[in-house]
Design a protein around this motif. Structure first.
Motif, PDB file in Angstrom:
ATOM      1  N   PHE A  31       0.704  -1.315   0.186  1.00 29.70           N
ATOM      2  CA  PHE A  31       0.185  -0.121   0.050  1.00 29.70           C
ATOM      3  C   PHE A  31       0.860   1.118  -0.037  1.00 29.70           C
ATOM      4  CE2 PHE A  31      -1.940   3.411   2.482  1.00 29.70           C
ATOM      5  CZ  PHE A  31      -3.191   3.547   1.499  1.00 29.70           C
ATOM      6  N   CYS A  32       1.648   1.555   0.713  1.00 28.83           N
ATOM      7  CA  CYS A  32       2.757   2.344   0.828  1.00 28.83           C
ATOM      8  C   CYS A  32       3.446   2.641  -0.577  1.00 28.83           C
ATOM      9  CB  CYS A  32       3.853   2.340   1.771  1.00 28.83           C
ATOM     10  SG  CYS A  32       3.243   2.227   3.594  1.00 28.83           S
ATOM     11  N   ALA A  33       3.761   1.759  -1.189  1.00 25.76           N
ATOM     12  CA  ALA A  33       4.339   1.768  -2.609  1.00 25.76           C
ATOM     13  C   ALA A  33       3.613   2.324  -3.412  1.00 25.76           C
ATOM     14  CB  ALA A  33       4.976   0.364  -3.166  1.00 25.76           C
ATOM     15  N   ILE A  34       2.233   1.788  -3.430  1.00 20.24           N
ATOM     16  CA  ILE A  34       1.194   2.317  -4.499  1.00 20.24           C
ATOM     17  C   ILE A  34       0.902   3.759  -4.119  1.00 20.24           C
ATOM     18  CG2 ILE A  34      -1.162   2.031  -5.074  1.00 20.24           C
ATOM     19  CD1 ILE A  34      -0.879  -1.067  -4.626  1.00 20.24           C
ATOM     20  N   PHE A  35       0.593   3.957  -3.016  1.00 19.55           N
ATOM     21  CA  PHE A  35       0.013   5.450  -2.282  1.00 19.55           C
ATOM     22  C   PHE A  35       1.312   6.527  -2.908  1.00 19.55           C
ATOM     23  CE2 PHE A  35      -0.301   9.008   0.520  1.00 19.55           C
ATOM     24  CZ  PHE A  35      -1.471   9.263   0.277  1.00 19.55           C
ATOM     25  N   LEU A  36       2.498   6.041  -2.784  1.00 16.05           N
ATOM     26  CA  LEU A  36       3.626   7.133  -3.105  1.00 16.05           C
ATOM     27  C   LEU A  36       3.834   7.240  -4.563  1.00 16.05           C
ATOM     28  CD1 LEU A  36       6.441   6.173  -0.498  1.00 16.05           C
ATOM     29  CD2 LEU A  36       4.748   8.175  -0.528  1.00 16.05           C
ATOM     30  N   MET A  37       3.190   6.154  -5.422  1.00 16.17           N
ATOM     31  CA  MET A  37       3.365   6.024  -6.779  1.00 16.17           C
ATOM     32  C   MET A  37       2.429   7.187  -7.496  1.00 16.17           C
ATOM     33  SD  MET A  37       3.572   2.957  -9.429  1.00 16.17           S
ATOM     34  CE  MET A  37       1.945   2.477  -8.703  1.00 16.17           C
ATOM     35  N   LEU A  38       1.226   7.013  -6.845  1.00 14.28           N
ATOM     36  CA  LEU A  38       0.066   7.971  -7.419  1.00 14.28           C
ATOM     37  C   LEU A  38       0.304   9.437  -7.198  1.00 14.28           C
ATOM     38  CD1 LEU A  38      -2.952   5.865  -6.282  1.00 14.28           C
ATOM     39  CD2 LEU A  38      -1.719   5.770  -8.564  1.00 14.28           C
ATOM     40  N   PRO A  46      -8.479   6.716  -2.480  1.00 19.02           N
ATOM     41  CA  PRO A  46      -9.324   5.527  -3.062  1.00 19.02           C
ATOM     42  C   PRO A  46      -8.763   4.744  -4.221  1.00 19.02           C
ATOM     43  CG  PRO A  46     -10.465   7.709  -2.927  1.00 19.02           C
ATOM     44  CD  PRO A  46      -8.993   7.928  -2.771  1.00 19.02           C
ATOM     45  N   LEU A  47      -7.828   5.300  -5.051  1.00 17.56           N
ATOM     46  CA  LEU A  47      -7.372   4.549  -6.139  1.00 17.56           C
ATOM     47  C   LEU A  47      -6.287   3.746  -5.477  1.00 17.56           C
ATOM     48  CD1 LEU A  47      -7.278   4.243  -9.167  1.00 17.56           C
ATOM     49  CD2 LEU A  47      -5.541   6.149  -9.422  1.00 17.56           C
ATOM     50  N   ALA A  48      -5.491   4.209  -4.613  1.00 15.50           N
ATOM     51  CA  ALA A  48      -4.497   3.234  -3.899  1.00 15.50           C
ATOM     52  C   ALA A  48      -5.224   2.071  -3.223  1.00 15.50           C
ATOM     53  CB  ALA A  48      -3.702   4.073  -2.809  1.00 15.50           C
ATOM     54  N   LEU A  49      -6.402   2.410  -2.458  1.00 18.29           N
ATOM     55  CA  LEU A  49      -6.912   1.280  -1.791  1.00 18.29           C
ATOM     56  C   LEU A  49      -7.599   0.318  -2.830  1.00 18.29           C
ATOM     57  CD1 LEU A  49      -9.003   3.053   0.814  1.00 18.29           C
ATOM     58  CD2 LEU A  49      -7.111   1.695   1.073  1.00 18.29           C
ATOM     59  N   THR A 214      11.441   9.600  -4.623  1.00 18.79           N
ATOM     60  CA  THR A 214      12.427   8.489  -4.786  1.00 18.79           C
ATOM     61  C   THR A 214      13.061   8.166  -3.370  1.00 18.79           C
ATOM     62  OG1 THR A 214      13.282   9.569  -6.845  1.00 18.79           O
ATOM     63  CG2 THR A 214      14.984   8.338  -5.475  1.00 18.79           C
ATOM     64  N   ILE A 215      13.165   9.132  -2.541  1.00 17.08           N
ATOM     65  CA  ILE A 215      13.646   9.079  -1.128  1.00 17.08           C
ATOM     66  C   ILE A 215      12.792   7.992  -0.425  1.00 17.08           C
ATOM     67  CG2 ILE A 215      12.514  10.974  -0.317  1.00 17.08           C
ATOM     68  CD1 ILE A 215      15.953   9.209   0.778  1.00 17.08           C
ATOM     69  N   TYR A 216      11.366   8.235  -0.481  1.00 14.94           N
ATOM     70  CA  TYR A 216      10.533   7.162   0.177  1.00 14.94           C
ATOM     71  C   TYR A 216      10.532   5.845  -0.211  1.00 14.94           C
ATOM     72  CZ  TYR A 216       8.601  11.695   2.114  1.00 14.94           C
ATOM     73  OH  TYR A 216       8.667  12.827   2.518  1.00 14.94           O
ATOM     74  N   TYR A 217      10.540   5.676  -1.548  1.00 19.06           N
ATOM     75  CA  TYR A 217      10.695   4.162  -2.008  1.00 19.06           C
ATOM     76  C   TYR A 217      12.048   3.644  -1.931  1.00 19.06           C
ATOM     77  CZ  TYR A 217       6.856   4.133  -5.107  1.00 19.06           C
ATOM     78  OH  TYR A 217       5.558   4.041  -5.520  1.00 19.06           O
TER      79      TYR A 217
END
Length: 241
Positions: A31-38, A46-49, A214-217
């Motif tokens: 979820f963290c990876a998807i959320f940061l990507m959007l 909602p899209l991340a979920l 980048t840094i969060y990933y």
């Protein structure tokens, strides 16, 4: 009970609580990876979920497929084990009636070595059947000194019938035996399968070159790499017993 038994064996003995905690922890990373990507906006959460839900469905399908394959292989192994046990306990005259008198018979629970095979080699037998497998040394020795002697797995000659009730009784006995050995010591994260987190770490590291955060990933990737190593070190440092 059967499904729970196979699941526990597939996942290295982890109980249901450990498996659920592992799944929640792993999906939190996703979820963290998807959320940061959007991109930022009202639809981000909602899209991340929604994407997380799709990923969870895909993971569930893969897990069910893996369990089905494991169950098939494990049932085959259990069936062979029960058949070998039955052959070990079967009365000699009954077994001879099934095999005939032309076979030399070796019945022991452990692998058959050269010493057990020597009396057969000295005799006039052409075929030797064993409940347990022949060791590589015994096979090589027999091939060198008496190549005309054929070594066979007894199950290839005579295979006792194993019923579903026999299989269920074996699984119940294994579950009961495992329950006696279990001592609750709290949730041990070091038992989490490291391979999933290593793969996730590589995926996050690769994505870090194509997204804004980048840094969060890379922090998440580093955490994915470090956690399995940390838990493994804790396991090695824990005193025996």
């Amino acid at each position: 009970m059967e499904t729970a038994y196979f699941k526990k064996k597939l996942y290295g003995g982890k109980n249901a609580f450990s498996r659920i905690a592992d799944a929640v922890f792993f999906r939190a990373f996703i979820f963290c990876a998807i959320f940061l990507m959007l991109p930022a906006g009202e639809l981000r959460l909602p899209l991340a979920l929604l994407l997380l839900t799709a990923a969870c469905i895909a993971l569930k399908i893969l897990a069910d497929f893996r369990l089905a394959r494991f169950r098939t292989r494990e049932r085959e192994e259990i069936e062979k084990k029960l058949k070998r046990q039955r052959l070990l306990l079967m009365p000699e005259d009954e077994l001879r009636a099934e095999l005939g008198m032309d076979f030399a018979i070796i019945r022991r629970s452990k692998e058959v070595g050269i010493d057990e095979l020597l009396p057969i080699i000295r005799g006039d037998y052409k075929i030797c059947c064993s409940v347990s497998p022949f060791s590589k040394e015994a096979q090589d020795f027999c091939a060198a000194v008496k190549p005309e002697l054929e070594l066979r797995d007894m199950l290839s000659v005579f295979s006792p019938e194993i019923t579903r009730e026999d299989m269920e009784a074996y699984i119940r006995a294994q579950v009961a035996l495992g329950a006696k050995r279990i001592r609750f010591k709290g949730f041990r994260l070091e038992r989490v399968a490291a391979s999933k987190y290593l793969v996730l770490g590589f995926m996050l590291l690769l994505l870090s070159f194509f997204v804004r955060y980048t840094i969060y990933y890379r922090l998440l990737a580093t955490l994915s790499f470090v956690l399995p190593l940390f838990f493994r070190l804790r396991t090695l440092q824990r005193p025996a017993g």
